[in-house]
Enzyme design. Structure first.
Site, PDB file in Angstrom:
ATOM      1  N   HIS A   1      35.586  49.886  46.975  1.00  0.00           N
ATOM      2  CA  HIS A   1      35.315  48.909  46.280  1.00  0.00           C
ATOM      3  C   HIS A   1      34.182  48.248  47.849  1.00  0.00           C
ATOM      4  CE1 HIS A   1      37.953  48.633  42.922  1.00  0.00           C
ATOM      5  NE2 HIS A   1      38.991  48.716  43.718  1.00  0.00           N
TER       6      HIS A   1
ATOM      7  N   GLU B   1      29.133  45.428  43.057  1.00  0.00           N
ATOM      8  CA  GLU B   1      29.949  44.502  43.175  1.00  0.00           C
ATOM      9  C   GLU B   1      30.441  43.366  42.378  1.00  0.00           C
ATOM     10  OE1 GLU B   1      33.150  45.890  44.147  1.00  0.00           O
ATOM     11  OE2 GLU B   1      32.465  48.257  44.957  1.00  0.00           O
TER      12      GLU B   1
END
Length: 205
Positions: A160, A11
């Site tokens: 995510h 990320e």
């Protein structure tokens, strides 16, 4: 050691939406998730936050989108420690590096170059999203969770978040490989293997 595959997801930091800084913003890795698989068995997993070097304060957009706090990254490992960790797990040139999309390895490479750190991998990297697109004949690249749903699968993992996405990438990889194996197996069958000729002739008589 057998065939090693590393399923990796990062990320990244991101600028606030609509700012002039966005065009020249340098995305940094702020979370890593890794699933190490040897001969189709998960050998280990790894997850950590990573402290950014250039933009130490996360944007509000980044924190909201990724559900990551400033304290998370402040307590994370350094980028140098991240590269050392990847190097220690990496099994050599026969290892497959598998990601969903090409952004992960692109940012890792650019970050290593910027900080003058040796890139940890010397092997072919596989963009599973492109393999998925080409194998199933999709016109556009498919998002990670949409691809999983196309198999009729659901997941309680948090999209995510790096380790969860790395695990989902591994799950999709196994499903794609299963379909490839099925097609290869059936492409070798002769028509006589699929049709009961005796019963066919009996019905025609």
């Amino acid at each position: 050691m057998g065939q090693q595959s590393l399923f990796i997801d990062f990320e990244f930091s991101m600028p606030e939406a609509g700012t002039k800084k966005g065009r020249r913003f340098f995305p940094e890795i702020i979370e890593v998730g890794l699933v190490c698989v040897v001969d189709d068995q998960i050998e280990q997993t790894y997850s950590s936050f990573v402290t950014p070097k250039l933009n130490s304060k996360l944007s509000e957009r980044c924190k909201k989108f990724l559900n990551i706090s400033q304290k998370d990254v402040d307590r994370g490992i350094s980028f140098e420690e991240l590269v050392n960790c990847l190097s220690s797990i990496y099994g050599g040139s026969d290892t497959r590096i598998i990601t969903w999309g090409n952004m992960d390895m692109h940012v890792l490479y650019k970050s290593c170059a910027r900080w003058n750190i040796t890139y940890p991998f010397r092997t072919r990297e596989i963009d599973l999203s492109m393999e998925f697109k080409n194998f199933y004949g999709d016109q556009n690249q498919t998002g990670l969770m949409k691809a999983l749903h196309q198999f009729g699968r659901t997941s309680n993992r948090q999209h995510h978040r790096a380790l969860d996405d790395a695990m989902t990438t591994y799950e999709i990889f196994r499903l794609v490989e299963k379909d490839k194996s099925y097609l290869q197996k059936n492409s070798m069958n002769r028509i006589g293997d699929c049709v009961d000729l005796a019963r066919l002739f009996e019905n025609l008589a």
